[in-house]
Design a protein around this motif. Sequence first.
Motif, PDB file in Angstrom:
ATOM      1  N   UNK A 149       0.791  -1.231   0.000  1.00 40.68           N
ATOM      2  CA  UNK A 149       0.000   0.000   0.000  1.00 40.68           C
ATOM      3  C   UNK A 149       0.823   1.282   0.000  1.00 40.68           C
ATOM      4  N   UNK A 150       1.916   1.329   0.776  1.00 47.47           N
ATOM      5  CA  UNK A 150       2.733   2.537   0.825  1.00 47.47           C
ATOM      6  C   UNK A 150       3.364   2.824  -0.531  1.00 47.47           C
ATOM      7  N   UNK A 151       3.808   1.771  -1.221  1.00 50.00           N
ATOM      8  CA  UNK A 151       4.386   1.969  -2.543  1.00 50.00           C
ATOM      9  C   UNK A 151       3.327   2.492  -3.511  1.00 50.00           C
ATOM     10  N   UNK A 152       2.123   1.963  -3.417  1.00 52.83           N
ATOM     11  CA  UNK A 152       1.056   2.421  -4.300  1.00 52.83           C
ATOM     12  C   UNK A 152       0.780   3.902  -4.087  1.00 52.83           C
ATOM     13  N   UNK A 153       0.698   4.337  -2.820  1.00 49.28           N
ATOM     14  CA  UNK A 153       0.470   5.756  -2.526  1.00 49.28           C
ATOM     15  C   UNK A 153       1.590   6.607  -3.122  1.00 49.28           C
ATOM     16  N   UNK A 154       2.834   6.133  -2.995  1.00 49.08           N
ATOM     17  CA  UNK A 154       3.964   6.879  -3.545  1.00 49.08           C
ATOM     18  C   UNK A 154       3.852   6.998  -5.064  1.00 49.08           C
ATOM     19  N   UNK A 155       3.419   5.919  -5.715  1.00 51.23           N
ATOM     20  CA  UNK A 155       3.272   5.959  -7.174  1.00 51.23           C
ATOM     21  C   UNK A 155       2.124   6.879  -7.589  1.00 51.23           C
ATOM     22  N   UNK A 156       1.037   6.859  -6.836  1.00 43.87           N
ATOM     23  CA  UNK A 156      -0.075   7.782  -7.100  1.00 43.87           C
ATOM     24  C   UNK A 156       0.402   9.225  -6.989  1.00 43.87           C
ATOM     25  N   UNK A 157       1.131   9.519  -5.928  1.00 50.27           N
ATOM     26  CA  UNK A 157       1.634  10.880  -5.743  1.00 50.27           C
ATOM     27  C   UNK A 157       2.592  11.280  -6.859  1.00 50.27           C
ATOM     28  N   UNK A 158       3.411  10.335  -7.298  1.00 46.02           N
ATOM     29  CA  UNK A 158       4.355  10.631  -8.365  1.00 46.02           C
ATOM     30  C   UNK A 158       3.632  11.000  -9.656  1.00 46.02           C
ATOM     31  N   UNK A 159       2.578  10.250  -9.986  1.00 46.30           N
ATOM     32  CA  UNK A 159       1.796  10.572 -11.183  1.00 46.30           C
ATOM     33  C   UNK A 159       1.174  11.954 -11.059  1.00 46.30           C
ATOM     34  N   UNK A 160       0.594  12.237  -9.897  1.00 47.70           N
ATOM     35  CA  UNK A 160      -0.076  13.521  -9.700  1.00 47.70           C
ATOM     36  C   UNK A 160       0.919  14.681  -9.726  1.00 47.70           C
ATOM     37  N   UNK A 161       2.131  14.455  -9.192  1.00 46.39           N
ATOM     38  CA  UNK A 161       3.152  15.510  -9.250  1.00 46.39           C
ATOM     39  C   UNK A 161       3.520  15.812 -10.696  1.00 46.39           C
ATOM     40  N   UNK A 162       3.696  14.747 -11.491  1.00 49.16           N
ATOM     41  CA  UNK A 162       4.064  14.954 -12.889  1.00 49.16           C
ATOM     42  C   UNK A 162       2.976  15.696 -13.646  1.00 49.16           C
ATOM     43  N   UNK A 163       1.728  15.476 -13.223  1.00 49.57           N
ATOM     44  CA  UNK A 163       0.603  16.156 -13.874  1.00 49.57           C
ATOM     45  C   UNK A 163       0.286  17.496 -13.226  1.00 49.57           C
ATOM     46  N   UNK A 164       1.024  17.845 -12.172  1.00 47.15           N
ATOM     47  CA  UNK A 164       0.802  19.125 -11.493  1.00 47.15           C
ATOM     48  C   UNK A 164      -0.475  19.172 -10.701  1.00 47.15           C
ATOM     49  N   UNK A 165      -0.867  18.005 -10.105  1.00 48.82           N
ATOM     50  CA  UNK A 165      -2.126  17.914  -9.377  1.00 48.82           C
ATOM     51  C   UNK A 165      -1.890  17.328  -7.997  1.00 48.82           C
TER      52      UNK A 165
END
Length: 238
Positions: A112-128
């Motif tokens: 779960x922690x890795x998934x949250x990190x990957x979600x955040x990474x996608x959102x950072x790249x999209x500026x969200x």
Amino acid sequence: MSRSPGEGTRILIVEDDAEVARLLQTVLRDFGFETHGCRSAAETRQQLALQVPDLCILDLGLPDGDGMELMQEIQRRHDCGLLILSGRAWIGDRVMGLELGADDYVTKPFEPRELVARVRSILRRRGQGGDERGPQLARFGNGWTFQPDTNQLRSASGQEWTLSSGEARLLATFLQRPNRILAREQICGDPDLSPLDRSIDVRISRLRRKIETDPHNPKMIRTVYGAGYLFASEVSWN
């Protein structure tokens, strides 16, 4: 006024396995994300017609359609991030998913922690998602800090702990909802929690031993008898 890292960010979870969907919603909500679940391609299309999320987490094995085709359809019609979450671990599926437009590909079982990190990474790249400012840090109490990305808890005197995943999720839940009474089932994200389940109490006891001057007379993580717990502190995120 406190602000959690994922506040205001909408995530659509397309997953027909009820247990996996429940885990995803619990973990993501613990970190302040708004979530909505769909169990089929048809239900997903209906939901997207009503509201486009910031990110879709998409299982490939749907009961009424191919997840890859649905992903391409979402990509053509809607502006949102796409994360594939699948039991298909073959390299061919991973490569195809990424080449067809997915922002990331995570295989089951997942951490779960890795998934949250990957979600955040996608959102950072999209500026969200409120993460464009970089790593998030919660400040509370008299000089305490907590960094969810690393599970690092630090006191004003400089003492540090790396919390377990369970302790980190518990503290994050309190920090996202300070000065509010939370029932035990709210804290663990399980509305069907048995009154005999003491796992939450054990984690709270461990946290108290770290952040309370007197764990037997807690001032920050307070017990509200018959109602739940209250995190008595101002919290700020930066």
